[in-house]
Design an enzyme around this catalytic site. Structure first.
Site, PDB file in Angstrom:
ATOM      1  N   SER A 133       0.863  -1.182   0.032  1.00 10.85           N
ATOM      2  CA  SER A 133       0.007   0.010   0.000  1.00 10.85           C
ATOM      3  C   SER A 133       0.934   1.188   0.049  1.00 10.85           C
ATOM      4  CB  SER A 133      -0.734   0.109   1.272  1.00 10.85           C
ATOM      5  OG  SER A 133      -1.322   1.215   1.608  1.00 10.85           O
ATOM      6  N   TYR A 157      -2.013  -0.567  10.926  1.00 10.97           N
ATOM      7  CA  TYR A 157      -2.076  -1.321   9.726  1.00 10.97           C
ATOM      8  C   TYR A 157      -0.931  -1.047   8.688  1.00 10.97           C
ATOM      9  CZ  TYR A 157      -3.678  -1.456   4.911  1.00 10.97           C
ATOM     10  OH  TYR A 157      -3.765  -1.647   3.553  1.00 10.97           O
ATOM     11  N   LYS A 161       1.854  -3.747   6.737  1.00 14.11           N
ATOM     12  CA  LYS A 161       2.303  -3.772   5.556  1.00 14.11           C
ATOM     13  C   LYS A 161       3.870  -3.518   5.143  1.00 14.11           C
ATOM     14  CE  LYS A 161      -1.463  -4.429   3.751  1.00 14.11           C
ATOM     15  NZ  LYS A 161      -1.814  -5.669   2.637  1.00 14.11           N
TER      16      LYS A 161
END
Ligand code: NAD
Ligand code: UFG
Length: 350
Positions: A133, A157, A161
């Site tokens: 991302s 989050y 990643k």
């Protein structure tokens, strides 16, 4: 080379980006197994994928209900099928939820990915495309973001990643036979042109376009615009919105690259359009596409939001031969087609 019998495991293939990618994979002759625990998706999406590709190609699609956190689920699946490659979408993606529930995010996204690497290695399947991302660029100092930019996580989050990227790089360095592509998506929006597949978040949407969808169909009264005092053309933040069908094609370009390049190592590509659009420009484009008025309320900034994030797409163009085809008009047109045909998502109003 990719042969007609190339078999791909798609983790998270029932979800938003996964389902659109599976349609394109099947249309291009791949055999596909979806592994999904349906934590954030429904079987109806998988049934629709089958209907969209038709009875002949849907014979090449298998669904396996399983959870990446459970090594036995994975081992069982890999014992039954020889996969040539894996596209790994499965994961949780709520930034706010990750702050409240970090253990859940690390367990699902990091432990789940480690299990997948382990079982792939055990079964000698070492080609992988992984969902990363633009969040790994944090609050970028410079835009457009290039793949070599400094990486930094702003929340749990984002850290999941970044950890998965780092783990992939370390594994590939130690075991050079792995071929891994990390795809850093910018802001995926839009829907399949048929209006049969689209984004269907549970609860109140966190992201801009699903929120606009729900305002347009009367599920929510107005859009809250978070901040209008940013140093941008109209005061609202700039993002790089990318049509989900362009993303789907980006995955297939990456997959083909893996089969064609034996020394690819572990390398990252941005998937974006390279163009920045403000929140108010996106609202205006959606109003035009839908002929609906979206009432807005100007609100304070949302904590953690960057002023402007958009991609440099040079590396993907050069090395994958991939470039986004669609602009915000098509993104809004296809989102409205999905929203008007499925105002309450896949399962209708309960
Ligand atoms: P999504 O929630 O629609 O799809 C993810 C799918 O993974 C869901 O079907 C869910 O049920 C499944 N899943 C989650 N945990 C699982 C587990 N432990 N085992 C098996 N299945 C599991 O999300 P999406 O928008 O399609 O995103 C796909 C990937 O792309 C995610 O990794 C996400 O972090 C990443 N990503 C998304 C965006 C975005 O804005 N949509 C942006 C950048 C990156
Ligand atoms: N926004 C609003 N109102 C809303 C929702 C969003 O004004 O109700 C604004 C945000 O403030 C931001 C822009 O719309 O300026 C885009 O916000 P999104 O939440 O749609 O997207 P983000 O760029 O914040 O984040 C998304 C994903 C992240 C991912 C990131 C980079 O949600 O998971 O893109 O890929 F990390």
């Amino acid at each position: 080379m990719v042969s007609p019998m190339t078999t791909v495991l798609v983790t998270g293939g029932a979800g938003f980006i996964g389902s659109h990618t599976v349609v394109q994979l099947l249309k291009q002759g791949f055999r596909v197994t979806i592994m999904d625990n349906l934590d954030n998706s429904v079987m109806e999406a998988v049934h629709r994928v089958g209907r969209l590709v038709g009875p002949h190609l849907s014979n090449n699609l298998t669904f396996y209900h399983g959870d990446l956190r459970n090594v036995h689920d994975l081992d069982n699946l890999f014992s039954k099928t020889n996969f040539d490659a894996v596209i790994h979408f499965a994961g949780l993606k709520g930034v706010g939820e990750s702050v409240a529930k970090p253990r859940r995010y690390f367990h699902n996204n990091v432990v789940g990915s480690i299990n997948l690497f382990q079982v792939m290695a055990n079964h000698n399947c070492k080609k992988m495309v992984i969902s990363s991302s633009a969040t790994v660029y944090g609050q970028p100092d410079q835009v457009p973001c290039v793949e070599e930019s400094l990486l930094q996580a702003m929340n749990p989050y984002g850290r999941t990643k970044l950890f998965v990227e780092d783990i992939a790089r370390d594994i590939q360095r130690a075991e050079p036979e792995w071929r891994i592509i990390l795809l850093r998506y910018f802001n995926p929006v839009g829907a399949h042109e048929s209006g049969q597949l689209g984004e269907d978040p549970r609860g109140i949407p966190n992201n801009l376009m699903p929120y606009i969808h729900q305002v347009a169909v009367g599920r929510l009264p107005q859009l809250n615009v978070y901040g209008h005092d940013y140093p941008t053309k109209d005061g609202t933040p700039i993002r790089d919105y990318i049509h989900v069908m362009d993303l789907a094609e980006g995955h297939i370009a990456a997959l083909r690259k893996l089969f064609a390049t034996d020394n690819i190592g572990c390398t990252a590509y941005n998937l974006g359009t390279g163009r920045g659009t403000s929140v108010l420009e996106m609202v205006a484009a959606f109003e035009k596409a839908s002929a609906k008025k979206i009432p807005i309320k100007m609100c304070p900034r949302r904590p953690g939001d960057a002023t402007a994030v958009y991609a440099s797409t040079d590396k993907a163009e050069r090395e994958l031969g991939w470039k986004a085809k669609y602009g915000i008009e098509e993104m809004c047109r296809d989102l409205w087609n999905w929203a008007s045909k499925n105002p309450w998502g896949y399962q209708g109003k309960h």
